[in-house]
Design a protein around this motif. Structure first.
Motif, mmCIF file in Angstrom:
data_model
loop_
_atom_site.group_PDB
_atom_site.id
_atom_site.type_symbol
_atom_site.label_atom_id
_atom_site.label_comp_id
_atom_site.label_asym_id
_atom_site.label_seq_id
_atom_site.Cartn_x
_atom_site.Cartn_y
_atom_site.Cartn_z
ATOM 1 N N SER A 181 36.768 47.380 46.310
ATOM 2 C CA SER A 181 37.444 47.292 47.479
ATOM 3 C C SER A 181 37.182 45.772 48.194
ATOM 4 C CB SER A 181 36.915 48.226 48.523
ATOM 5 O OG SER A 181 35.517 48.121 48.854
ATOM 6 N N ILE A 182 37.774 45.474 49.108
ATOM 7 C CA ILE A 182 37.396 44.155 49.745
ATOM 8 C C ILE A 182 35.823 44.125 50.149
ATOM 9 C CG2 ILE A 182 38.123 42.624 51.319
ATOM 10 C CD1 ILE A 182 40.981 43.490 51.077
ATOM 11 N N VAL A 183 35.303 43.013 49.797
ATOM 12 C CA VAL A 183 34.049 42.833 50.385
ATOM 13 C C VAL A 183 33.992 42.369 51.732
ATOM 14 C CG1 VAL A 183 31.699 41.674 49.706
ATOM 15 C CG2 VAL A 183 33.358 42.023 47.665
ATOM 16 N N GLN A 184 33.020 43.092 52.576
ATOM 17 C CA GLN A 184 32.976 42.853 53.944
ATOM 18 C C GLN A 184 31.451 42.291 54.177
ATOM 19 O OE1 GLN A 184 35.408 42.478 56.259
ATOM 20 N NE2 GLN A 184 36.893 42.914 54.715
ATOM 21 N N PRO A 185 31.121 41.679 55.456
ATOM 22 C CA PRO A 185 29.785 41.356 55.277
ATOM 23 C C PRO A 185 28.754 42.618 55.040
ATOM 24 C CG PRO A 185 30.940 40.871 57.434
ATOM 25 C CD PRO A 185 31.882 41.716 56.479
ATOM 26 N N ILE A 186 27.735 42.254 54.193
ATOM 27 C CA ILE A 186 27.005 43.205 53.685
ATOM 28 C C ILE A 186 25.531 42.527 53.299
ATOM 29 C CG2 ILE A 186 27.753 42.894 51.394
ATOM 30 C CD1 ILE A 186 27.580 45.801 51.069
ATOM 31 N N GLU A 187 24.528 43.318 53.300
ATOM 32 C CA GLU A 187 23.300 42.914 52.519
ATOM 33 C C GLU A 187 23.207 43.603 51.397
ATOM 34 O OE1 GLU A 187 18.895 43.805 53.366
ATOM 35 O OE2 GLU A 187 19.533 42.321 55.006
ATOM 36 N N TYR A 188 23.174 42.486 50.458
ATOM 37 C CA TYR A 188 23.089 42.859 48.770
ATOM 38 C C TYR A 188 21.409 42.801 48.492
ATOM 39 C CZ TYR A 188 27.832 41.975 48.223
ATOM 40 O OH TYR A 188 29.468 41.849 48.237
ATOM 41 N N THR A 189 21.046 43.654 47.330
ATOM 42 C CA THR A 189 19.749 43.620 46.844
ATOM 43 C C THR A 189 19.998 43.249 45.255
ATOM 44 O OG1 THR A 189 18.986 45.297 48.232
ATOM 45 C CG2 THR A 189 17.670 44.749 46.105
ATOM 46 N N PHE A 190 19.616 41.989 44.925
ATOM 47 C CA PHE A 190 19.765 41.848 43.468
ATOM 48 C C PHE A 190 18.367 42.066 42.752
ATOM 49 C CE2 PHE A 190 23.089 39.492 45.608
ATOM 50 C CZ PHE A 190 24.105 39.701 44.874
ATOM 51 N N VAL A 240 20.124 48.875 43.930
ATOM 52 C CA VAL A 240 20.194 47.688 43.468
ATOM 53 C C VAL A 240 22.032 47.228 43.314
ATOM 54 C CG1 VAL A 240 19.847 45.687 41.814
ATOM 55 C CG2 VAL A 240 17.845 47.221 42.531
ATOM 56 N N SER A 241 22.333 45.989 43.985
ATOM 57 C CA SER A 241 23.725 45.911 43.872
ATOM 58 C C SER A 241 24.316 45.492 42.457
ATOM 59 C CB SER A 241 24.233 44.770 44.896
ATOM 60 O OG SER A 241 23.744 45.241 46.145
ATOM 61 N N CYS A 242 23.037 44.666 41.881
ATOM 62 C CA CYS A 242 23.509 43.743 40.657
ATOM 63 C C CYS A 242 21.948 43.311 40.083
ATOM 64 C CB CYS A 242 24.343 42.889 40.870
ATOM 65 S SG CYS A 242 24.899 41.993 39.112
ATOM 66 N N ARG A 243 21.899 43.534 38.678
ATOM 67 C CA ARG A 243 20.857 42.964 37.995
ATOM 68 C C ARG A 243 21.241 41.600 37.205
ATOM 69 N NH1 ARG A 243 16.120 44.626 35.445
ATOM 70 N NH2 ARG A 243 16.259 46.888 36.470
ATOM 71 N N ILE A 244 20.478 40.579 37.586
ATOM 72 C CA ILE A 244 20.785 39.206 37.013
ATOM 73 C C ILE A 244 19.511 39.020 35.817
ATOM 74 C CG2 ILE A 244 20.502 36.694 37.324
ATOM 75 C CD1 ILE A 244 21.422 37.594 40.383
ATOM 76 N N PHE A 245 20.217 38.969 34.287
ATOM 77 C CA PHE A 245 19.362 38.896 33.499
ATOM 78 C C PHE A 245 18.757 37.331 33.305
ATOM 79 C CE2 PHE A 245 22.266 42.433 32.497
ATOM 80 C CZ PHE A 245 21.268 43.349 32.389
ATOM 81 N N ALA A 246 17.506 37.028 34.057
ATOM 82 C CA ALA A 246 16.960 35.830 33.940
ATOM 83 C C ALA A 246 15.879 35.709 34.198
ATOM 84 C CB ALA A 246 17.732 35.058 35.001
#
Length: 159
Positions: free
Chosen positions: A93-102, A115-121
């Motif tokens: 859906s369209i992204v609205q103001p939100i707090e993400y956890t990466f 967790v919204s997304c995992r960054i492999f780094a």
């Protein structure tokens, strides 16, 4: 075929011809809003959690790109904006103001709950991080697409 069906078919054909031959489209890329980094927490074992607030209500929104550097200036203004690590978010859906956890982790484990997304780094303590929003840029003249990045976010020091 009755008159109503014929008018519909004719208008559909005209619309197709107009869209196919249209050359008056904007070549100015849409600008995405940069995210705001709120906090970074060291979870141990080279694993970090980053809290981010963002608002990207446009349909071209794709996700975020993380940058790490030895100085604040280099984290915000890397020599090549393609060298960061991406986090592509699902487009349900369209992204609205939100707090993400990466979650930033060099291992390829699945996302932790919440967790919204995992960054492999791999992040280095004492370095600076910054993020940019990724937007989809489509070139209609040669049918190519790429990511366009926003202005940089603020920076945080990796603990």
């Amino acid at each position: 075929m009755n008159l109503k069906q014929a008018n519909f078919a004719f208008s559909l054909l005209l619309t197709f011809v107009w869209v196919w031959n249209c050359t008056n489209y904007s070549t100015t890329a849409s600008v995405q809003a940069p995210p705001t980094l709120i906090s970074i927490t060291n979870n141990g074992n080279s694993n970090f959690t980053i809290k981010v607030r963002a608002q990207n209500p446009e349909f071209i929104f794709q996700g975020y790109r993380l940058y790490q550097a030895a100085t604040e200036s280099l984290a915000q203004n890397p020599t090549d904006t393609n060298l960061g690590t991406d986090c592509i978010l699902a487009q349900a859906s369209i992204v609205q103001p939100i707090e993400y956890t990466f979650e930033v982790d060099p291992t390829t484990k699945a996302n932790t709950a919440g967790v919204s997304c995992r960054i492999f780094a791999t992040l280095s303590p004492g370095s600076y991080i910054s993020m940019r929003t990724l937007g989809l840029a489509v070139n209609l003249q040669n049918s190519t697409s790429s990511y366009r990045v926003s202005l940089p976010s603020n920076t945080l020091i990796v603990p």
